[in-house]
Design a protein around this motif. Structure first.
Motif, PDB file in Angstrom:
ATOM      1  N   GLU A   1       0.859  -1.184   0.000  1.00 12.64           N
ATOM      2  CA  GLU A   1       0.000   0.000   0.000  1.00 12.64           C
ATOM      3  C   GLU A   1       0.892   1.229   0.000  1.00 12.64           C
ATOM      4  O   GLU A   1       1.809   1.345   0.825  1.00 12.64           O
ATOM      5  CB  GLU A   1      -0.910   0.028   1.239  1.00 12.64           C
ATOM      6  CG  GLU A   1      -1.715   1.327   1.294  1.00 12.64           C
ATOM      7  CD  GLU A   1      -2.801   1.382   2.363  1.00 12.64           C
ATOM      8  OE1 GLU A   1      -2.869   0.473   3.208  1.00 12.64           O
ATOM      9  OE2 GLU A   1      -3.581   2.361   2.324  1.00 12.64           O
TER      10      GLU A   1
ATOM     11  N   ASN B   1      -4.314   5.037  -2.231  1.00 11.17           N
ATOM     12  CA  ASN B   1      -5.495   5.606  -1.566  1.00 11.17           C
ATOM     13  C   ASN B   1      -6.062   6.748  -2.395  1.00 11.17           C
ATOM     14  O   ASN B   1      -5.322   7.607  -2.874  1.00 11.17           O
ATOM     15  CB  ASN B   1      -5.111   6.145  -0.181  1.00 11.17           C
ATOM     16  CG  ASN B   1      -4.779   5.024   0.775  1.00 11.17           C
ATOM     17  OD1 ASN B   1      -5.664   4.336   1.264  1.00 11.17           O
ATOM     18  ND2 ASN B   1      -3.490   4.809   1.009  1.00 11.17           N
TER      19      ASN B   1
ATOM     20  N   GLU C   1      -7.828   2.302  -3.489  1.00  5.86           N
ATOM     21  CA  GLU C   1      -8.531   2.147  -2.206  1.00  5.86           C
ATOM     22  C   GLU C   1      -9.436   3.347  -2.003  1.00  5.86           C
ATOM     23  O   GLU C   1      -8.973   4.481  -1.974  1.00  5.86           O
ATOM     24  CB  GLU C   1      -7.527   2.085  -1.046  1.00  5.86           C
ATOM     25  CG  GLU C   1      -6.737   0.805  -1.016  1.00  5.86           C
ATOM     26  CD  GLU C   1      -5.937   0.655   0.277  1.00  5.86           C
ATOM     27  OE1 GLU C   1      -6.151   1.416   1.234  1.00  5.86           O
ATOM     28  OE2 GLU C   1      -5.069  -0.241   0.311  1.00  5.86           O
TER      29      GLU C   1
ATOM     30  N   ASP D   1     -11.664   0.790   1.784  1.00  4.63           N
ATOM     31  CA  ASP D   1     -10.762   1.067   2.902  1.00  4.63           C
ATOM     32  C   ASP D   1     -11.564   1.504   4.132  1.00  4.63           C
ATOM     33  O   ASP D   1     -12.699   1.954   4.006  1.00  4.63           O
ATOM     34  CB  ASP D   1      -9.824   2.208   2.471  1.00  4.63           C
ATOM     35  CG  ASP D   1      -8.531   2.217   3.258  1.00  4.63           C
ATOM     36  OD1 ASP D   1      -8.346   1.353   4.129  1.00  4.63           O
ATOM     37  OD2 ASP D   1      -7.702   3.105   2.992  1.00  4.63           O
TER      38      ASP D   1
ATOM     39  N   LYS E   1     -11.214  -3.843   3.404  1.00  2.00           N
ATOM     40  CA  LYS E   1     -10.149  -3.643   4.387  1.00  2.00           C
ATOM     41  C   LYS E   1     -10.760  -3.228   5.716  1.00  2.00           C
ATOM     42  O   LYS E   1     -11.420  -2.187   5.799  1.00  2.00           O
ATOM     43  CB  LYS E   1      -9.165  -2.573   3.896  1.00  2.00           C
ATOM     44  CG  LYS E   1      -8.467  -2.966   2.598  1.00  2.00           C
ATOM     45  CD  LYS E   1      -7.327  -2.030   2.261  1.00  2.00           C
ATOM     46  CE  LYS E   1      -6.075  -2.422   2.995  1.00  2.00           C
ATOM     47  NZ  LYS E   1      -4.917  -1.564   2.628  1.00  2.00           N
TER      48      LYS E   1
HETATM   49 MG    MG Z   1      -5.614   2.624   2.683  1.00  7.24          MG
END
Ligand code: MG
Ligand code: C2E
Ligand code: MG
Length: 362
Positions: A145, A203, A235, A264, A285
């Motif tokens: 990530e 992200n 994400e 996320d 997640k």
């Molecule tokens: Mg994340």
């Protein structure tokens, strides 16, 4: 009493000074308005948002004082509406710091994103952890990530928790987000030459979705970096806006490009089940706070984890548990059949070179 611009008034009392007096004045104003609304049969109700500061010991200049008042009044207007907010020195200092960071960030962006870096944190295969017992990182890492950091002479290292909200409020997340996509995708492409299965996740902020043409930005980054779309994951967090047709079409745009979507921070927001259905996500997640709360709680808290994992699997998603800090955490969670783990137990977020050194050799 002074009339400022935009329907704002400034009330000053040079003989007063106490906070109690400010409160009394504010209640008085609201009371009078209520009575007027009632007596005159108004069809609308009026709200009064006010900022108050007792300046008895304050030696600020008038300009500074006005800046403090405007900040306080805006806090009342933005956060709660129809209330009185009193000046809070700590909040004001944070606000000034955010403004200073914002202007330094603008400079950085002009200087070819000087000071920005991406760190990478390994995401590991929870099924392999189970078999091996002890995690031997290179064998179990499946992804990375990317996490943003910004470093500046004056402010030192600024973490994502402080930086991202500043970038979102100022709209700077749009140019920075573009840079992040390029950097993360290019890094992924480079790693994929030797590790074709490894994926990199990025992200995405909702402000990017709302304020830019994100599908075309992702497409451009894919083309320029020549990364295989199947190796990149976006994400996104839950949002109240998700029913919005526009967002739905953006999500299908991503699918058409062949990139995957992970949800996320699940367990911190609305945790809207409908949303899970609509979004066709790859992985759910589970947030650090959600996981740690369940671990600290009783069997009922763990039931929630069990059902969340079951539901995600039933909807065809895999589950990544975030914030795994200890072996004990990991062992307690393994019975719930997660697919992936992420957390300090395996590694903290590290720079790309360290990530490769620690995780990318077989
Ligand atoms: Mg994340
Ligand atoms: P996130 O996407 O949920 O990222 C995971 C966060 O948890 C990271 O914090 C990571 O360092 C931290 N973390 C990982 N393992 C552990 C652990 O075992 N224990 C604890 N206590 N924390 C752990 P970070 O890097 O500070 O990022 C915070 C949030 O800021 C991210 O949460 C994400 O929402 C946002 N963010 C970070 N980088 C970016 C970016 O490039 N773009 C956007 N839009 N948002 C970003
Ligand atoms: Mg998360």
């Amino acid at each position: 009493i002074y009339l400022l611009s935009g329907g704002k008034f400034l009330l000053m009392n040079f003989t007063g000074g106490s906070v109690d007096e400010i409160r009394r004045r504010y209640s008085g104003i609201r009371q009078s308005l209520r009575e007027a609304e009632y007596e005159m049969g108004y069809k609308r109700l009026f709200t009064v948002s006010a900022g108050g500061i007792a300046f008895i010991n304050d030696t600020s200049s008038l300009t500074e004082m006005l800046a403090k008042l405007m900040f306080t009044a805006n806090t009342a207007k933005e956060n709660r509406k129809d209330t009185l907010c009193l000046f809070n020195a700590r909040e004001y200092a944070l606000y000034l710091r955010a403004l200073e960071i914002e202007s330094a960030v603008r400079e950085s962006i002009k200087n070819k994103f000087e000071g920005f870096t991406l760190l990478f944190q390994p995401i590991v295969n929870a099924k392999k952890v189970q078999k091996n017992g002890n995690p031997a990182l290179p064998q179990i890492v499946v992804g990375a990530e990317s996490l943003l950091r910004w470093k500046n002479e004056h402010f030192g290292m600024v973490g994502a928790g402080e930086l991202i909200p500043i970038l979102e409020r100022s709209g700077l997340i749009v140019p920075v987000g573009r840079w992040i996509l390029m950097k993360a995708f290019a890094q992924c492409a480079a790693w994929n030459t030797l590790f074709p299965e490894l994926y990199v996740s990025v992200n995405i902020s909702f402000v990017q979705i709302l304020q830019s043409n994100l599908v075309s930005e992702v497409q451009i980054a894919l083309e320029r970096t020549m990364v295989n779309p199947k190796n990149v994951v976006l994400e996104i967090t839950e949002s109240g806006n998700i029913d919005d047709k526009e967002i739905q079409s953006i999500l299908s745009g991503f699918s058409a490009l062949g990139v995957k979507i992970d949800i996320d921070d699940f367990g911190t927001g609305f945790s809207n089940l409908r949303y899970l259905q609509d979004i066709h996500a790859n992985t759910l997640k589970l947030d650090y706070t959600f996981i740690q709360k369940a671990l600290a709680g009783d069997t009922k808290d763990l039931k929630i984890i069990e059902f969340t994992v079951g539901m995600a699997h039933a909807l065809g998603m895999t589950v990544c548990m975030e914030g795994i800090e200890t072996y004990d955490n990991m062992e307690k969670l393994l019975p719930f059949a997660p697919d992936k783990f992420q957390g300090y137990l395996f590694s903290r977020p590290v720079d790309a070179r360290t990530f490769a050194k620690e995780n990318l050799h077989r």
